[in-house]
Design an enzyme around this catalytic site. Structure first.
Site, short mmCIF file in Angstrom:
data_model
loop_
_atom_site.label_atom_id
_atom_site.label_comp_id
_atom_site.label_asym_id
_atom_site.label_seq_id
_atom_site.Cartn_x
_atom_site.Cartn_y
_atom_site.Cartn_z
NE ARG A 44 -2.94 0.42 3.32
CZ ARG A 44 -2.24 0.73 4.44
NH1 ARG A 44 -1.57 1.86 4.49
NH2 ARG A 44 -2.22 -0.09 5.46
CE1 TYR B 277 -15.76 11.30 -16.76
CE2 TYR B 277 -15.27 11.50 -14.43
CZ TYR B 277 -15.69 10.74 -15.50
OH TYR B 277 -16.06 9.44 -15.31
CG ASP C 59 -8.77 16.03 -15.85
OD1 ASP C 59 -8.05 15.41 -16.66
OD2 ASP C 59 -9.75 15.50 -15.29
CE LYS D 213 -11.70 7.75 -19.02
NZ LYS D 213 -12.03 9.07 -18.45
C1 LIG Z 1 -12.52 9.58 -17.33
C2 LIG Z 1 -12.12 10.89 -16.82
C3 LIG Z 1 -11.94 11.09 -15.44
C4 LIG Z 1 -12.21 10.00 -14.42
O1 LIG Z 1 -11.32 8.95 -14.48
P1 LIG Z 1 -11.66 7.43 -14.05
O2 LIG Z 1 -10.40 6.72 -14.37
O3 LIG Z 1 -12.87 7.00 -14.81
O4 LIG Z 1 -11.93 7.47 -12.57
C5 LIG Z 1 -11.52 12.33 -15.03
N1 LIG Z 1 -11.31 13.34 -15.91
C6 LIG Z 1 -11.47 13.18 -17.23
C7 LIG Z 1 -11.22 14.32 -18.14
C8 LIG Z 1 -11.89 11.95 -17.74
O5 LIG Z 1 -12.06 11.80 -19.05
#
Ligand SMILES: *Cc1c(COP(=O)(O)O)cnc(C)c1O
Length: 374
Positions: free
Chosen positions: A47, A99, A171, A196
């Site tokens: 962890r 998001y 982000d 992603k």
């Molecule tokens: C998918 C996404 C998230 C969230 O990520 P997860 O891996 O699904 O928890 C946050 N910000 C953006 C821009 C995203 O496309």
């Protein structure tokens, strides 16, 4: 080292024990102490740290030009960590177009917990300056944004944040550090859903925060990761790190196809509006030319018609898959308003499109056939 070379080699050192080129997977949750009780190899318990996670964190920090990275089990776990590192009574300014999960955690976890949050249009700098309060500690933005592909001037927002003594968090999931490096533009922290483009194959969930400097805020986020425990499994780290090796060629190809598709859709008689920052009439086009090297693999468009017709159009697609998420090798299309729920402000006839690595002509034919109902 240039980006493409870092993506191949950072965190992918040859295993000193076996000479393995591909990293071994370390499943052990616990690591041996020396006779004197010390841990000279650095790991104690999984962890706290793990060799596969360490390798991924080194890669991510290197790609974003940050001093440190912290990997998580999902993008939202990473974003949760950033807000958790603040204190009750702190004020956060967040972009209106985010998001939806980020908006959700701010409203449903952190406002009740004691954060003050203002959702504003951060692309408007005078609105942003007006929203600053004495207790403003963070400005959180996403560019290009989800799902409307709004573009925010990262350098301008970072400047306003720093004058107010606040952190600028960006982000960078949609752009990836190949196309845009927020830390170089003045941001303090970058967050990612590595689910992603980094993972790139729709088969692993992950997230990360990357900090420009390893300061007290970084140490607090690290503490929250280790104690909070939202850590990624070793194999998940291994998969993301493998995905990163092909990120540059995937992203270049997906950006080129997305640009061509955006131009095609813009001229299409059955399309009402296209949202893509590469188009010259996009309101953020001039800013995007300053801060991104290509326009990315994501676009949104409104078809001429209502929600039912938008859904019927997606039902006629043969190659492009109907699914949420993005950044994978396969093209995915999604009706955003229905996944975002009843409070969604997304237009009912809007579809979000994550352009994959299929042949461009095949994608154009699939779209055209489904649009014109041939
Ligand atoms: C998918 C996404 C998230 C969230 O990520 P997860 O891996 O699904 O928890 C946050 N910000 C953006 C821009 C995203 O496309």
């Amino acid at each position: 080292m240039k980006f493409e070379t870092k993506a191949i080699h950072l965190g992918h050192e040859v295993d000193p024990l076996t000479g393995a080129i591909a990293a071994p997977l370390h499943l052990s949750t616990t690591f041996e102490r020396e006779a004197d009780g010390s841990y000279p190899r650095g790991h104690i318990y999984s962890r706290l740290s793990n060799p596969n996670r360490d390798a991924l964190e080194r890669s991510l920090a290197g790609l974003e030009n940050g001093e440190g990275a912290i990997a998580f089990a999902s993008g939202l776990a990473a974003i949760t960590n950033v807000f958790q590192a603040l204190l009750p009574g702190d004020h956060v300014i967040a972009s209106q177009d985010l998001y939806h999960g980020t908006t959700h955690i701010l409203q449903d976890i952190f406002e009740p917990w004691g954060l003050e949050v203002s959702f504003i249009d951060v692309t408007d700098t005078s609105q942003l300056e007006g929203a600053i309060q004495p207790n403003t500690k963070m400005i959180f933005l996403e560019t290009p944004s989800n799902p409307l592909l709004k573009i925010t001037d990262i350098a301008a927002v970072a400047d306003i944040a720093h004058k107010a003594g606040a952190l600028c968090v960006c982000d960078n999931t949609w752009a990836t550090p190949l196309l845009q490096r927020p830390l170089d533009l003045g941001a303090d922290i970058v967050v990612h859903s590595t689910t992603k483009y980094f993972g790139g194959h729709s088969d692993v969930l992950g997230g990360a925060t990357i900090s420009k400097v390893k300061d007290a805020f970084f140490d607090r986020m690290r503490m929250l990761q280790q104690i909070g425990g939202a850590v990624p499994a070793p194999f998940d780290c291994w998969l993301v790190l493998r995905g990163i090796q092909t990120l540059s060629c995937r992203m270049k190809n997906q950006s080129e196809s997305a640009f061509a598709i955006a131009k095609f859709l813009q001229k299409h008689p059955h399309v009402e509006k296209v949202y893509y920052p590469g188009l010259v009439d996009h309101p953020g086009h001039d800013i995007v030319l300053k801060q991104m090297s290509q326009f990315g693999g994501m676009l949104s468009f409104q078809i001429k018609g209502n929600k039912e017709e938008a859904l019927a159009f997606t039902g006629r697609l043969k190659i492009i898959r109907r699914a949420t998420s993005l950044g994978g090798v396969e093209s995915l299309i999604e009706h955003r308003a229905s996944i975002e729920g009843p409070n969604s402000k997304t237009p009912d006839n809007l579809l979000r499109f994550s352009v994959g690595l299929e042949n461009l002509d095949d994608l154009l034919t699939d779209l055209d056939t489904a649009l014109t109902h041939k």
